[in-house]
Every structure is written in C-alpha cells, then in structure tokens.
Design an enzyme around this catalytic site. Structure first.
Site, short mmCIF file in Angstrom:
data_model
loop_
_atom_site.label_atom_id
_atom_site.label_comp_id
_atom_site.label_asym_id
_atom_site.label_seq_id
_atom_site.Cartn_x
_atom_site.Cartn_y
_atom_site.Cartn_z
N TYR A 204 -5.45 -0.38 3.05
CA TYR A 204 -4.91 0.32 1.87
C TYR A 204 -5.76 0.01 0.64
O TYR A 204 -6.22 0.92 -0.06
CB TYR A 204 -3.45 -0.11 1.62
CG TYR A 204 -2.94 0.24 0.24
CD1 TYR A 204 -2.78 1.57 -0.15
CD2 TYR A 204 -2.63 -0.75 -0.71
CE1 TYR A 204 -2.33 1.90 -1.44
CE2 TYR A 204 -2.18 -0.44 -1.97
CZ TYR A 204 -2.03 0.89 -2.34
OH TYR A 204 -1.59 1.21 -3.60
N THR B 168 -4.42 0.52 -8.23
CA THR B 168 -3.65 -0.69 -7.98
C THR B 168 -4.46 -1.96 -8.26
O THR B 168 -5.69 -1.94 -8.23
CB THR B 168 -3.21 -0.69 -6.49
OG1 THR B 168 -2.75 -1.98 -6.12
CG2 THR B 168 -4.38 -0.34 -5.55
N ASP B 169 -3.74 -3.07 -8.46
CA ASP B 169 -4.41 -4.37 -8.63
C ASP B 169 -4.99 -4.88 -7.30
O ASP B 169 -5.81 -5.79 -7.29
CB ASP B 169 -3.46 -5.42 -9.22
CG ASP B 169 -2.19 -5.66 -8.41
OD1 ASP B 169 -2.00 -5.01 -7.36
OD2 ASP B 169 -1.37 -6.51 -8.83
N GLU B 170 -4.55 -4.27 -6.18
CA GLU B 170 -4.96 -4.80 -4.87
C GLU B 170 -6.45 -4.62 -4.61
O GLU B 170 -7.01 -5.28 -3.73
CB GLU B 170 -4.12 -4.16 -3.75
CG GLU B 170 -2.64 -4.33 -4.04
CD GLU B 170 -1.71 -4.13 -2.85
OE1 GLU B 170 -2.15 -4.24 -1.71
OE2 GLU B 170 -0.52 -3.87 -3.12
N ILE C 277 6.67 6.48 -7.90
CA ILE C 277 6.23 6.41 -9.30
C ILE C 277 6.05 7.81 -9.89
O ILE C 277 6.43 8.08 -11.02
CB ILE C 277 4.92 5.59 -9.43
CG1 ILE C 277 5.08 4.22 -8.76
CG2 ILE C 277 4.54 5.42 -10.90
CD1 ILE C 277 3.80 3.41 -8.69
N LYS D 255 -8.10 2.53 -1.68
CA LYS D 255 -7.91 2.75 -3.12
C LYS D 255 -9.19 2.35 -3.88
O LYS D 255 -9.58 3.03 -4.84
CB LYS D 255 -6.72 1.93 -3.64
CG LYS D 255 -5.36 2.40 -3.15
CD LYS D 255 -4.99 3.82 -3.59
CE LYS D 255 -4.72 3.94 -5.07
NZ LYS D 255 -4.17 5.30 -5.40
P1 NAD Z 1 4.74 6.70 -2.63
O1 NAD Z 1 4.25 6.34 -1.27
O2 NAD Z 1 6.15 6.43 -3.00
O3 NAD Z 1 4.48 8.25 -2.92
C1 NAD Z 1 3.29 8.90 -2.56
C2 NAD Z 1 3.51 10.40 -2.71
O4 NAD Z 1 2.27 11.06 -2.40
C3 NAD Z 1 4.57 10.97 -1.78
O5 NAD Z 1 5.42 11.84 -2.48
C4 NAD Z 1 3.76 11.71 -0.73
O6 NAD Z 1 4.46 12.81 -0.16
C5 NAD Z 1 2.56 12.15 -1.53
N1 NAD Z 1 1.37 12.38 -0.70
C6 NAD Z 1 0.86 11.55 0.26
N2 NAD Z 1 -0.24 12.11 0.82
C7 NAD Z 1 -0.45 13.28 0.17
C8 NAD Z 1 -1.44 14.31 0.28
N3 NAD Z 1 -2.43 14.22 1.18
N4 NAD Z 1 -1.36 15.37 -0.54
C9 NAD Z 1 -0.34 15.47 -1.45
N5 NAD Z 1 0.63 14.56 -1.57
C10 NAD Z 1 0.58 13.47 -0.78
O7 NAD Z 1 3.73 5.96 -3.62
P2 NAD Z 1 4.01 5.28 -5.04
O8 NAD Z 1 4.51 3.90 -4.83
O9 NAD Z 1 4.77 6.23 -5.90
O10 NAD Z 1 2.52 5.15 -5.59
C11 NAD Z 1 1.92 6.22 -6.32
C12 NAD Z 1 0.50 5.82 -6.69
O11 NAD Z 1 0.51 4.63 -7.44
C13 NAD Z 1 -0.39 5.54 -5.46
O12 NAD Z 1 -1.67 6.08 -5.71
C14 NAD Z 1 -0.43 4.02 -5.38
O13 NAD Z 1 -1.65 3.59 -4.81
C15 NAD Z 1 -0.33 3.65 -6.84
N6 NAD Z 1 0.27 2.34 -7.12
C16 NAD Z 1 1.50 2.00 -6.59
C17 NAD Z 1 2.07 0.76 -6.91
C18 NAD Z 1 3.43 0.37 -6.37
O14 NAD Z 1 3.85 -0.77 -6.59
N7 NAD Z 1 4.17 1.25 -5.71
C19 NAD Z 1 1.40 -0.12 -7.76
C20 NAD Z 1 0.15 0.26 -8.29
C21 NAD Z 1 -0.39 1.49 -7.97
P1 TYD Z 2 5.18 -4.84 -0.63
O1 TYD Z 2 6.42 -4.42 -1.34
O2 TYD Z 2 4.87 -4.25 0.71
O3 TYD Z 2 3.99 -4.62 -1.66
P2 TYD Z 2 2.42 -5.10 -1.56
O4 TYD Z 2 2.12 -5.51 -0.18
O5 TYD Z 2 1.72 -3.84 -1.94
O6 TYD Z 2 2.28 -6.19 -2.57
O7 TYD Z 2 5.22 -6.42 -0.47
C1 TYD Z 2 5.38 -7.28 -1.59
C2 TYD Z 2 5.26 -8.72 -1.10
O8 TYD Z 2 6.40 -8.99 -0.26
C3 TYD Z 2 4.04 -8.96 -0.25
O9 TYD Z 2 3.56 -10.29 -0.51
C4 TYD Z 2 4.55 -8.87 1.18
C5 TYD Z 2 5.98 -9.37 1.06
N1 TYD Z 2 6.95 -8.78 2.02
C6 TYD Z 2 7.81 -9.63 2.75
O10 TYD Z 2 7.76 -10.88 2.60
N2 TYD Z 2 8.69 -9.06 3.61
C7 TYD Z 2 8.77 -7.72 3.81
O11 TYD Z 2 9.59 -7.26 4.66
C8 TYD Z 2 7.91 -6.85 3.04
C9 TYD Z 2 7.97 -5.36 3.20
C10 TYD Z 2 7.03 -7.44 2.16
#
Ligand code: NAD
Ligand code: TYD
Length: 354
Positions: free
Chosen positions: A161, A135-137, A14, A165
């Site tokens: 996780y 996150t919503d989690e 993101i 958060k």
């Molecule tokens: P990601 O795992 O793709 O990226 C995380 C980044 O943080 C990486 O580039 C990593 O190198 C960096 N990082 C990790 N530890 C670090 C540290 N100690 N110091 C500096 N950099 C560090 O994550 P994402 O999916 O892009 O998520 C970004 C944020 O959004 C997170 O805080 C996550 O909780 C939140 N979020 C993600 C989702 C989703 O669906 N992916 C949804 C809601 C909220």
């Molecule tokens: P994920 O992308 O890991 O996001 P989150 O757990 O943060 O919601 O998973 C999305 C949904 O998909 C979750 O209900 C777990 C499920 N899932 C599978 O069914 N198979 C898989 O291999 C993975 C990675 C996730």
C-alpha cells in the site's frame, strides 16, 4: 467554473466527509467519480443526493475516456484525488489492485488532467489545481526517539500500500516539475471518524466491543500511530486547495501519537460507558493476535509547515473525537448493518482466522 471540483473516491471514508463539508459552502459544486468498490458507500452522501450542485458518476479513474469526457463536460477548477485502495492488510494479501488503482489509476488521471488543463484559457489555467491526497506511510517507520516525519524526510515505504502511494506521489511531483501542472500533495496521518469502513482499527474495535467479540491487537500493541479526526483532515485539504503553493507538499497530522493498545483501551471504556453490557469491562475482550508482516513501528507527523504557512491546526482533541466517533457507530445501526454484510464477513473470517 469557480469552485467546481472533481472529487475522485468521494464515496469512501474521507472523500464523503470532504464532500459533505465542502457542500456547506453554497458556491461549491462537486462531481464525484467513484468506482464503488467494497469501500465506496453512497449512503454516506444520501443527504445531498438530490442537490443540483452535486453529481455522482460511477466509474474508474483508470478509464481515460470517461475521465476525459467528464473533465470536458463538467469543466472543474480543481481535481481532488482521494480514490485509492487504502487498507494495508489487503495490500499484503493481494497487492495487484493497489498497483492498478493507486499507481496506474493516478497516472491516467494525471494524463487526462494535463490534457484538460493545457486546453484551458490562460486565466483558468492559472487557477486550476490538482490536489493529491496521500499518507504518512510513504515515509516508512520511525524509531522511538526519531523526530517526526517532515516534508523533507526521504521516502521509505514498507507495505505494498505505502509503496503504491509513494509511486503516485512521485508521479504527481514529476507532472509538476516536467509539465508545470499545478499540483498539491498532502500527506496525512491515520484518520478516524464517521463513515470509516470497519476493517480499520478504530471502527473494528468499536463494533467488536459493542458485540462482545474479541478485540484483535497485532503484535505487542505498542505500534504507534498519529491520529487525526477526519473533519480536521478535510479542513486541511480545503485550506491547501485554497492557499497552497503549486508544486508543494504539506504534512498533515494530529499531534496525537498513541500506542494502539491505548486507543483500544480508551474505546473499551467509552463503549462500556455508552452501551453498558454483560461483561464487567470490554477490556477483557482484548486479544493479542499474530503481527502484521512488515508492521511499521511508529508514525508521527511534523505538521508545522501547514500551520506556519497556511494557518491550519487540528481543532478536535483525541478525547473529544473518539467520543464523537464511538457515539456515531453506536447510533447508526442501518449504516453499520449495510457495510458489515456479505464480503465484509468474508474478509473478517479469512483475515482473523488462526
Ligand atoms: P476508502 O478506502 O474509504 O475509500 C476509497 C474510495 O475510492 C472508495 O469510495 C472506492 O470506491 C474508491 N475507489 C477505489 N478504487 C477506485 C478507482 N479505481 N476508481 C474510482 N474510485 C475508486 O479510503 P479513505 O480512507 O477515504 O482514503 C482516501 C484517500 O486518503 C486515499 O488516497 C488514502 O490513501 C488517503 N489517506 C487515508 C488515510 C486514512 O487514515 N484513512 C490517511 C492518510 C491518507
Ligand atoms: P489500520 O487502521 O489498518 O491503519 P494503518 O495500518 O494504515 O496504520 O491500523 C492501525 C494500527 O492498528 C496499525 O498499527 C495496525 C493495528 N491493527 C491492530 O492491532 N488490529 C487490527 O485488527 C487492525 C485492523 C489494525
């Protein structure tokens, strides 16, 4: 110092989308602090690597000396905090990194931001913002008939996780309440789109379907997530940064609740269409596997506050967003090859072995 933003975790999924989107505005400059864990990838930012308005610093948000120096030298008007360990399954196998980065790392960043903010001129202090991306989690799991999560839903995190958060969200709240730091918190639903590391459901299924590999679906496949296209999430964050009320939290979602199995089937059909293969249908590759421990049944976001107060609503439909995403993963061979080597293979082999 207007429009100078310190982004943490900007080489991740993101964060890199947010940086590329923000850099389109020529008045914006970005300092990207990222540790480059397995999830960080500088390829995502290749197109701006030489831009004078962009600086990359490899480092840990928990390194207080580094963060303090960066803030003093770069004088940002805002911190947008993405850096985190973000994968639920990894948090179940090894929670420690999640506490170190998500809890202790956020604490360090808050402490250094507070010190920096306290030394700014009165005018700069009133403009400064610390935006925490969450996150919503943190809200836990919904039953089928429950209303979606609102900003007033009590926290009930279920995975390490989510708990890490939730802890960071509470720290951010406390820094506003106690010290007056102008914080903003966004809690968003599941994102999808380009640059997502293929340990997460959508890119994992796209790549396995492309390669004719089994498509692992946890449990009965009926767990529900609310999906949001990453570009919409980035616009929501920019909107909250510009217009959000300090101390407030904003829920962000796609109004797109779907059971996992429906997402997987849609991806199968899109891959069949865009990359016709040997098997009659990728749906035949769907394989039900052991459920995730503590697997939250349903997430859904009530994103009406951000719409009512700040005028943001998602633009992309799930259909158009998934189509774009599948195409992107099928077309970007080098990016995919770069992230699916070495440690990625190790993760897949360990996690999906019986
Ligand atoms: P990601 O795992 O793709 O990226 C995380 C980044 O943080 C990486 O580039 C990593 O190198 C960096 N990082 C990790 N530890 C670090 C540290 N100690 N110091 C500096 N950099 C560090 O994550 P994402 O999916 O892009 O998520 C970004 C944020 O959004 C997170 O805080 C996550 O909780 C939140 N979020 C993600 C989702 C989703 O669906 N992916 C949804 C809601 C909220
Ligand atoms: P994920 O992308 O890991 O996001 P989150 O757990 O943060 O919601 O998973 C999305 C949904 O998909 C979750 O209900 C777990 C499920 N899932 C599978 O069914 N198979 C898989 O291999 C993975 C990675 C996730």
């Amino acid at each position: 110092m207007q429009d100078r933003i310190l982004v943490t975790g900007g080489a991740g999924f993101i964060g890199s989308n947010f940086i590329l989107q923000s850099m389109q505005d020529s008045s914006c400059s970005i300092i990207n602090l990222d540790k480059l864990t397995y999830a960080g990838n500088l390829r995502n930012l290749e197109s701006i690597a030489g831009n004078r308005r962009y600086v990359f610093v490899q480092g840990d948000i928990g390194d207080r000396k580094l963060v303090s120096q960066l803030l003093a030298e770069q004088t940002p008007a805002a911190v947008v905090h993405f850096a985190a360990e973000s994968h639920v399954d990894r948090s179940i196998r090894g929670p420690e990194d999640f506490i170190r980065t998500n809890v202790n790392g956020t604490f360090s960043l808050l402490e250094e931001s507070r010190a920096y903010w306290g030394n700014l001129s009165e005018e700069d202090r009133s403009h400064f913002r610390f935006l925490h991306v969450s996150t919503d989690e943190v809200y836990g799991s919904l039953r089928p008939d429950d209303p979606p999560f609102s900003e007033r839903t009590p926290y009930a995190p279920n995975s390490p996780y989510a708990a890490s958060k939730a802890s960071s969200d509470h720290l951010v709240r406390a820094y506003h309440q106690t010290f007056g730091l102008p914080t903003l918190t966004t809690n968003c639903s599941n994102n999808y789109g380009r640059f997502q590391f293929p340990e997460k459901l959508i890119p994992l299924i796209i790549l396995n379907a492309r390669d004719g590999k089994p498509l692992p679906v946890y449990g009965d496949g009926k767990n529900v997530r609310d999906w949001l296209f990453v570009g919409d999430h980035c616009e929501a964050i920019a909107t909250v940064l510009r217009k959000g009320r300090p101390g407030d939290t904003y829920n962000i979602g796609g109004w797109n609740e779907k059971p996992n199995i429906e997402i997987v089937e849609t991806i199968c059909d899109l891959v069949d269409e865009m990359a016709p293969g040997k098997s009659p249908s990728r749906r035949e590759l769907i394989t039900y596997v052991k459920d995730r421990p503590g697997h939250d049944r349903r997430y859904a976001m009530d994103a009406s506050k951000i719409e009512r107060e700040l005028g943001w609503r998602p633009k992309e439909t799930l259909e158009s967003g998934l189509r774009k995403t599948v195409r992107w993963y099928l077309e970007n061979h080098d990016w995919v090859a770069g992230v699916t080597s070495g440690s990625y293979r190790q993760w897949i082999a360990t996690h999906y072995s019986a």
